[in-house]
Design a protein around this motif. Structure first.
Motif, PDB file in Angstrom:
ATOM      1  N   GLU A 237       0.843  -1.203   0.000  1.00 24.15           N
ATOM      2  CA  GLU A 237       0.000   0.000   0.000  1.00 24.15           C
ATOM      3  C   GLU A 237       0.871   1.244   0.000  1.00 24.15           C
ATOM      4  O   GLU A 237       0.560   2.228  -0.650  1.00 24.15           O
ATOM      5  CB  GLU A 237      -0.924   0.004   1.220  1.00 24.15           C
ATOM      6  N   GLY A 238       1.986   1.160   0.730  1.00 23.42           N
ATOM      7  CA  GLY A 238       2.909   2.289   0.766  1.00 23.42           C
ATOM      8  C   GLY A 238       3.452   2.605  -0.615  1.00 23.42           C
ATOM      9  O   GLY A 238       3.841   3.729  -0.893  1.00 23.42           O
ATOM     10  N   ARG A 239       3.486   1.591  -1.472  1.00 21.10           N
ATOM     11  CA  ARG A 239       3.965   1.842  -2.828  1.00 21.10           C
ATOM     12  C   ARG A 239       2.794   1.960  -3.798  1.00 21.10           C
ATOM     13  O   ARG A 239       2.872   1.562  -4.941  1.00 21.10           O
ATOM     14  CB  ARG A 239       4.930   0.740  -3.249  1.00 21.10           C
ATOM     15  N   ALA A 240       1.725   2.524  -3.298  1.00 22.94           N
ATOM     16  CA  ALA A 240       0.586   2.929  -4.118  1.00 22.94           C
ATOM     17  C   ALA A 240      -0.157   1.752  -4.744  1.00 22.94           C
ATOM     18  O   ALA A 240      -0.801   1.903  -5.775  1.00 22.94           O
ATOM     19  CB  ALA A 240       1.010   3.911  -5.215  1.00 22.94           C
ATOM     20  N   TYR A 241      -0.075   0.565  -4.113  1.00 19.39           N
ATOM     21  CA  TYR A 241      -0.847  -0.555  -4.661  1.00 19.39           C
ATOM     22  C   TYR A 241      -2.306  -0.396  -4.301  1.00 19.39           C
ATOM     23  O   TYR A 241      -2.649  -0.015  -3.188  1.00 19.39           O
ATOM     24  CB  TYR A 241      -0.341  -1.894  -4.114  1.00 19.39           C
ATOM     25  N   ARG A 242      -3.162  -0.669  -5.263  1.00 20.18           N
ATOM     26  CA  ARG A 242      -4.582  -0.814  -4.971  1.00 20.18           C
ATOM     27  C   ARG A 242      -5.118  -1.804  -5.969  1.00 20.18           C
ATOM     28  O   ARG A 242      -4.521  -2.026  -7.020  1.00 20.18           O
ATOM     29  CB  ARG A 242      -5.315   0.518  -5.064  1.00 20.18           C
TER      30      ARG A 242
ATOM     31  N   ASN B  47       2.231   9.070   4.705  1.00 18.66           N
ATOM     32  CA  ASN B  47       1.712   8.799   3.359  1.00 18.66           C
ATOM     33  C   ASN B  47       0.357   8.106   3.386  1.00 18.66           C
ATOM     34  O   ASN B  47       0.005   7.368   2.482  1.00 18.66           O
ATOM     35  CB  ASN B  47       2.734   8.027   2.515  1.00 18.66           C
ATOM     36  N   ASN B 103       1.904   0.314 -10.384  1.00 20.60           N
ATOM     37  CA  ASN B 103       0.660   0.667  -9.690  1.00 20.60           C
ATOM     38  C   ASN B 103       0.137   2.018 -10.136  1.00 20.60           C
ATOM     39  O   ASN B 103      -1.047   2.294 -10.046  1.00 20.60           O
ATOM     40  CB  ASN B 103       0.892   0.706  -8.178  1.00 20.60           C
ATOM     41  N   MET B 151       9.165   5.937  -8.069  1.00 23.01           N
ATOM     42  CA  MET B 151       7.922   6.707  -8.103  1.00 23.01           C
ATOM     43  C   MET B 151       8.210   8.202  -8.060  1.00 23.01           C
ATOM     44  O   MET B 151       7.290   9.007  -8.037  1.00 23.01           O
ATOM     45  CB  MET B 151       7.014   6.298  -6.945  1.00 23.01           C
TER      46      MET B 151
END
Lengths: 288, 276
Positions: A237-242, B47, B103, B151
Motif C-alpha cells: 500500500e505504501g507503494r501505491a498498490y490498490r 503517506n 501501480n 515513483m
C-alpha cells in the motif's frame, strides 16, 4: 547466502520439490518465446497426449525431445526433472501390465504371473504419456522465468474479467506466493534448527512423535507468515498498490518465432485430429 | 504540514498526541526515541497508511484523508520499512522496482526508464535481473529504496532501515540516503543508532507519542543527561567529549563527529604538550 544453495542443502523432500523443472536462465529461441504461446502449447499438448494414441504420442515425443537441444538445455537437468517420477511411472506400468486382461504372452521362464500383450502395450503407453506430460511441463518451466509465467497467465486470464475475476489480482497472488516460497523454506529451516538445538527430534523416532514435532514446527511458521503478510500489505500500500489495473515492466507482444511455434502446434494438432477422427478405429488407444 | 491532535489508537490509548510539525523541503530529518514511542506510527501517517483520528496531514496541499489524492500522496512520500524481507514484492530486482510505477499505471517504456535510473541511483544497476531472495539484506534494502525512487518521491520516510543490516550494508544504505538528500529529496529517518543522526539537519526526539524536542543535532546533544533519562544512547564521540568536559576539560559541547573531535583534541594535545 540463503540462495539456492541453502535450498539444495535442505532435506531431500524440499530439494526435489524445488528442483523439478526449475528455471534454467538462457537466451535460446524457446526461452524467448512469448510465455502465452508456451503455456497454451503445454495445455494443448497435454490434452493431445492424454487423449491421443500411438501416432500422436510419437509425434509429440519427437517434438518435445527436439525442443531440448533447441532450448539449449543439457540433458542432465531434464533427466533430473524426470527422476522423482520414475517410481510413479514404474508403478503405473506394472499396474497395467499385471491387471490387463487379454492374450497372454508365453512365459519366457518360470514367471509366477501371466502378463498379456494388451497389458504390455497399455503399460508402455501410459508410462510414455506420463513421461511426456512431465517433460512438456518441465520444458515450459525450465525455459520460462516465474515472472514471465505470471505475466503470461495474467494476460491469458484477462477475459475472466467478464465473470468478475481480476487477472491482475490473480497474477499478484501467484507472484507473491512464488516470492515467499524461498523465504518460508528459509524460515522453516531456522525454526527447525532452533527447535533441534532445544532437543526436538524431526528425523527419527515414532511416527506420532514426528507428527507432533512437525506440528510444533508448523505453528511458528504459520504465525510468521501471517506477520510477513501483514508487513507486506503495508509495504504494498505504501507503494501505491490498490486493486485494479496496473502496468508491468514488459508488455507481451507476439513476434516471428512465436508465430512459428504456433504453426508447429497447429501442425501437431492436425496430426492428432487426423489420427483421432479420420483413422478413427484404426488408431490404437493407449489409454482408455 | 502535520497537525495531529490524536493519532491512531491502540489498546484504548492514542499512540500519537498533539503533534504539530512542519517538515521543510530538502532537509535530512532524524527521528529518534525509545521503542514504542510512536516513531513508526508517525511515519505511517505521512503517506496515508494511517489516518489521524483527529487532525490532518497535508502533503503538498493534499490531505491524506482524501481518497482521490491518496495515490498521489503515496507517490510523493516513499516509505522504506525495517525488515528488508517483508517489503520486496517482486521476484527479481527489476520487477520489484517496477511495482510502484506499475501501480501508477505508467507505460512499460517509462517503467523501464525509471527502473534503470533508480537502480543506478542506489548503485544496483548491474543486479537488475537477479532474484530478489538471493540478495544480501543490505542489497534488499537498497532495492526497496530504488522501488520508492522509481515513483519519483519528494519525501522518503525510512523506518529503521538499517536495523537488520550488517555494518557494511548499513554503511552502503546510509551513503545512499545521504546522496539522495543531497539531490534534494527530503529524508525522514527513524533510527535507534544515534551515530546516524549526527549529520542530520533536524532532530526530532519522540517519547510516549509526543514530540519532546525539535532542533539541530548540536543542540540535542547538549542535553546529554536528559537523553540518557529517556533511555537513548549517545554517540561515542559525544559521550567522550561529555566525559572530558565533566572532568573539567575545556572541550566544546558542539563536537559531534570523529573529525571534529580529532581536530579539537589534537590541537589541545599539541598546545598542552601531551596533556588534554
Amino acid at each position: 547466502m540463503p540462495c539456492l544453495h541453502g535450498l539444495r542443502r535442505g532435506r531431500a523432500g524440499f530439494r526435489t520439490m524445488v528442483m523439478i523443472g526449475q528455471y534454467v536462465p538462457g537466451d535460446s529461441v524457446v526461452h524467448r518465446l512469448d510465455p502465452r504461446v508456451k503455456i497454451l502449447s503445454v495445455i494443448g499438448l497435454s490434452i493431445m497426449i492424454l487423449s491421443g494414441t500411438v501416432l500422436t504420442g510419437a509425434v509429440v515425443g519427437f517434438f518435445l525431445v527436439s525442443l531440448i537441444p533447441l532450448s539449449r538445455l543439457s540433458l542432465r537437468p531434464v533427466a533430473r526433472a524426470l527422476r522423482p517420477i520414475w517410481v510413479f511411472v514404474l508403478i503405473l506400468f506394472l499396474l497395467h501390465l499385471l491387471f490387463t486382461k487379454g492374450r497372454p504372452i508365453p512365459p519366457l521362464g518360470p514367471w509366477p504371473v501371466t502378463v498379456t500383450y494388451e497389458g504390455l502395450f497399455r503399460g508402455l503407453g501410459v508410462a510414455w504419456e506420463f513421461i511426456l506430460l512431465v517433460m512438456s511441463a518441465s520444458i515450459l518451466t525450465m525455459t520460462t522465468s516465474p515472472t514471465e509465467l505470471v505475466s503470461g497467465i495474467e494476460r491469458l486470464l484477462r477475459p475472466l474479467k467478464a465473470i468478475g475475476i481480476s487477472s491482475h489480482d490473480v497474477a499478484i497472488m501467484i507472484s507473491i506466493a512464488l516470492r515467499f516460497v524461498p523465504l518460508l523454506l528459509e524460515e522453516m529451516k531456522r525454526i527447525k534448527e532452533a527447535q533441534t538445538a532445544r532437543g526436538a527430534v524431526f528425523e527419527s523416532g515414532p511416527l506420532l512423535g514426528r507428527a507432533r514435532a512437525a506440528t510444533s514446527l508448523m505453528v511458528p511458521v504459520i504465525m510468521g507468515s501471517m506477520r510477513k503478510a501483514d508487513d507486506l500489505v503495508t509495504a504494498m500500500e505504501g507503494r501505491a498498490y490498490r486493486r485494479g489495473p496496473r502496468t508491468t515492466l514488459r508488455e507481451l507482444r507476439l513476434s516471428g518465432p512465436d508465430y512459428g511455434a504456433l504453426a508447429v502446434m497447429i501442425l501437431i494438432t492436425a496430426v492428432y485430429g487426423l489420427e483421432r477422427y479420420s483413422l478413427g478405429a484404426g488408431g490404437f488407444p493407449l489409454l482408455s | 504540514m502535520i497537525d495531529v491532535q490524536y493519532g491512531y489508537e491502540e489498546k484504548g490509548r492514542a499512540v500519537l498526541e498533539d503533534i504539530n510539525l512542519e517538515l521543510s523541503q530538502g532537509k535530512y530529518i532524524a527521528l529518534i526515541g525509545p521503542n514504542g514511542c510512536g516513531k513508526t506510527t508517525l511515519l505511517r501517517h505521512l503517506n496515508g497508511l494511517l489516518i489521524p483520528r483527529q487532525g490532518e496531514v497535508w502533503i503538498h496541499g493534499m490531505n491524506t484523508r482524501d481518497p482521490d489524492t491518496l495515490q498521489e500522496v503515496r507517490r510523493r512520500v516513499g516509505m522504506v520499512f525495517q525488515n528488508p524481507d517483508h517489503q520486496i514484492v517482486g521476484m527479481s530486482v527489476e520487477e520489484d522496482v517496477s511495482f510502484g510505477p506499475g501501480n501508477l499505471c505508467m507505460s512499460p517504456g517509462e517503467i523501464q526508464r525509471r527502473v534503470k535510473r533508480s537502480l543506478g541511483l542506489v548503485g544496483m544497476e548491474t543486479q537488475a535481473r537477479r532474484a530478489a531472495h538471493c540478495l544480501s539484506s543490505g542489497e534488499k534494502q537498497l532495492v526497496a529504496i530504488a522501488g520508492v525512487l522509481a515513483m519519483d518521491p519528494a519525501y522518503i520516510a525510512l523506518d529503521e532501515p538499517t536495523a537488520y543490516l550488517d555494518p557494511a550494508g548499513t554503511k552502503r544504505v546510509l551513503e545512499v540516503i545521504k546522496t539522495l538528500n543531497r539531490n534534494g529529496i527530503t529524508i525522514v529517518h527513524a533510527t535507534h543508532d544515534m551515530d546516524q543522526i549526527v549529520e542530520a539537519d533536524q532532530v526530532l526526539v519522540m517519547g510516549e507519542g509526543r514530540i519532546l524536542y525539535n532542533g539541530s543535532p548540536k543542540e540535542v546533544f547538549t542535553r546529554i543527561e536528559w537523553l540518557k533519562e529517556l533511555g537513548l544512547d549517545i554517540p561515542k564521540v559525544t559521550e567522550l567529549m561529555w566525559r572530558l568536559r565533566e572532568m573539567g576539560n575545556d572541550v566544546g559541547p558542539d563536537i559531534l563527529t570523529l573529525d571534529e573531535a580529532c581536530i579539537a583534541l589534537s590541537s589541545r594535545l599539541k598546545a598542552g604538550q601531551g596533556r588534554v
